[in-house]
Design a protein around this motif. Structure first.
Motif: not given
Length: 77
Positions: A53-64
């Protein structure tokens, strides 16, 4: 590039789902012989869920952040 991004998001998602299964099995006392003890199985499952979940959240935050969709809420200091 979209295929690589999809694979980057699906792999941690699968790991998180496996972690949820390991936690559920530990709660219902279903032992997998790979782990030494049922508590170790539950802790490993919890680590898988949190990591995925942390990896997916970090990926989405980086993209945003890259697309300026955060509106200054998550600025780097």
């Amino acid at each position: 590039m979209r295929l690589i991004a999809l694979l980057l998001l699906v792999t941690p998602g699968i790991i998180a789902v496996i972690g949820i299964k390991l936690i559920r099995d530990a709660l219902f006392n279903v032992y997998h012989p790979v782990f030494f003890h049922i508590v170790i199985q539950g802790i490993f499952g919890l680590l898988c869920v949190v990591g995925g979940v942390a990896f997916i959240g970090g990926f989405i935050l980086h993209r945003d952040r890259k697309r300026n969709l955060t509106k200054g809420r998550f600025k780097k200091k």
